[in-house]
Design a protein around this motif. Structure first.
Motif, PDB file in Angstrom:
ATOM      1  N   SER A 228     -11.542  32.017 -25.262  1.00  0.00           N
ATOM      2  CA  SER A 228     -13.273  31.934 -25.723  1.00  0.00           C
ATOM      3  C   SER A 228     -13.011  30.528 -26.301  1.00  0.00           C
ATOM      4  CB  SER A 228     -13.592  33.032 -27.019  1.00  0.00           C
ATOM      5  OG  SER A 228     -13.541  34.560 -26.460  1.00  0.00           O
ATOM      6  N   ARG A 231     -12.755  28.608 -23.010  1.00  0.00           N
ATOM      7  CA  ARG A 231     -14.270  27.952 -22.622  1.00  0.00           C
ATOM      8  C   ARG A 231     -15.144  27.543 -23.295  1.00  0.00           C
ATOM      9  NH1 ARG A 231     -11.067  32.051 -20.426  1.00  0.00           N
ATOM     10  NH2 ARG A 231     -11.252  32.840 -18.437  1.00  0.00           N
ATOM     11  N   ARG A 232     -15.096  27.083 -24.800  1.00  0.00           N
ATOM     12  CA  ARG A 232     -16.383  26.731 -25.237  1.00  0.00           C
ATOM     13  C   ARG A 232     -15.772  24.881 -25.163  1.00  0.00           C
ATOM     14  NH1 ARG A 232     -16.874  24.135 -30.008  1.00  0.00           N
ATOM     15  NH2 ARG A 232     -14.558  25.002 -30.871  1.00  0.00           N
ATOM     16  N   PRO A 235     -15.193  23.927 -20.575  1.00  0.00           N
ATOM     17  CA  PRO A 235     -16.183  24.712 -20.027  1.00  0.00           C
ATOM     18  C   PRO A 235     -16.860  24.809 -18.417  1.00  0.00           C
ATOM     19  CG  PRO A 235     -17.937  23.896 -21.018  1.00  0.00           C
ATOM     20  CD  PRO A 235     -16.420  23.287 -21.759  1.00  0.00           C
ATOM     21  N   HIS A 236     -16.007  23.469 -18.051  1.00  0.00           N
ATOM     22  CA  HIS A 236     -15.984  23.026 -16.264  1.00  0.00           C
ATOM     23  C   HIS A 236     -14.851  23.358 -15.501  1.00  0.00           C
ATOM     24  CE1 HIS A 236     -13.424  20.545 -18.578  1.00  0.00           C
ATOM     25  NE2 HIS A 236     -12.750  19.800 -17.575  1.00  0.00           N
ATOM     26  N   HIS A 237     -13.637  23.676 -16.209  1.00  0.00           N
ATOM     27  CA  HIS A 237     -12.226  24.941 -16.089  1.00  0.00           C
ATOM     28  C   HIS A 237     -12.963  26.122 -15.802  1.00  0.00           C
ATOM     29  CE1 HIS A 237     -10.319  21.252 -15.621  1.00  0.00           C
ATOM     30  NE2 HIS A 237      -9.444  21.429 -16.934  1.00  0.00           N
ATOM     31  N   TYR A 238     -14.608  26.865 -16.261  1.00  0.00           N
ATOM     32  CA  TYR A 238     -13.827  28.379 -16.179  1.00  0.00           C
ATOM     33  C   TYR A 238     -15.371  28.477 -15.394  1.00  0.00           C
ATOM     34  CZ  TYR A 238      -9.933  27.532 -19.220  1.00  0.00           C
ATOM     35  OH  TYR A 238      -8.425  27.661 -20.056  1.00  0.00           O
ATOM     36  N   GLU A 239     -16.036  27.911 -14.828  1.00  0.00           N
ATOM     37  CA  GLU A 239     -16.756  28.724 -13.990  1.00  0.00           C
ATOM     38  C   GLU A 239     -16.772  30.248 -13.015  1.00  0.00           C
ATOM     39  OE1 GLU A 239     -18.949  25.498 -11.944  1.00  0.00           O
ATOM     40  OE2 GLU A 239     -19.245  24.017 -13.736  1.00  0.00           O
TER      41      GLU A 239
END
Length: 247
Positions: A228, A231-232, A235-239
């Motif tokens: 989490s 992703r926080r 975030p650009h890595h986890y679309e």
């Protein structure tokens, strides 16, 4: 410029590592904490070279979450950088690593003289028992046992199922678990010669109280926080990337 900086950095490693491996062998009879400080000075010099030669800096979020006393660390694994930086950021640490690293000339020799846990990853339950037995001893000596639960370095934006060895050690010993997220892979990629300048963000999560929890519950909580937080912060890595289930 990146190539020149990286070449200069590896030149420094080439000069530093052989004599320090010999010093590590000579320091082997010393007590574990003393040996750790003597050999660990190599790490501080390498981090200095990364900062001043490569231009690779780092910032730490959540230092206030570091507890007093013993702890088990579960950390995201993206590069070799975190194996160096955690020795600078945290109290004395003992890594769980694959036994094959001991075969690397000079570096492996020095690594074998440090208070660490070298395991055969194909040994299954025997490897788990080794982590529990040696990890408990190192915790009693004042080392924070540090495990990369993904088992191998993963590119930014990717993850894999978390293995349970570190959580099992925490369950057996009652030590709190410190989850750590970071983006070192954005600047130091796996097996890459080029090291990029920039600032790595390291986030230390709240300690997980493991008392009364099973290893599976500990592992799940650590994974949920780390993934989490990744992703926080990045975030650009986890679309559209799903969060894997914990082991």
């Amino acid at each position: 410029m990146t190539f020149i900086r990286s070449l200069l950095f590896f030149s420094i490693l080439f000069v530093l590592t052989p004599p320090y491996s010999l010093l590590a062998i000579l320091a082997r009879p010393l007590p574990a904490r003393v040996r750790y400080r003597v050999i660990g000075f190599w790490t501080h010099m390498v981090m200095w070279a990364l900062y001043w030669v490569v231009g690779l800096r780092h910032r730490v979020i959540g230092r206030e979450n570091l507890p007093q006393g013993k702890a088990v660390v579960l950390c995201k694994h993206q590069s070799a950088w975190e194996t160096l930086a955690l020795q600078v950021i945290l109290p004395p640490v003992a890594f769980v690593f694959k036994r094959e690293l001991l075969r690397i000339p000079f570096f492996g020799w020095g690594l074998g003289c440090m208070p660490m846990i070298a395991i055969d990853r194909g040994a299954g339950k025997d490897a788990l028992s080794q982590v529990e037995e040696q990890g408990a001893r190192l915790l009693d000596l004042g080392f924070w046992v540090t495990v990369f639960p993904e088992g191998t370095r993963m590119p930014p934006g990717q993850t894999r199922r978390y293995k349970i060895g570190g959580a099992r050690l925490a369950e057996v010993t009652g030590a709190p678990v410190i989850p750590i997220a970071h983006n070192a892979g954005d600047f130091w990629k796996r097996n890459a010669f080029l090291k990029q300048a920039g600032e790595i963000t390291v986030s230390i999560g709240p300690a997980i109280d493991t008392r009364g929890l099973t290893a599976e519950q500990i592992n799940r909580q650590a994974q949920e926080w780390i993934e989490s937080e990744m992703r926080r912060l990045f975030p650009h890595h986890y679309e559209n990337a799903p969060v894997p289930a914990a082991a």
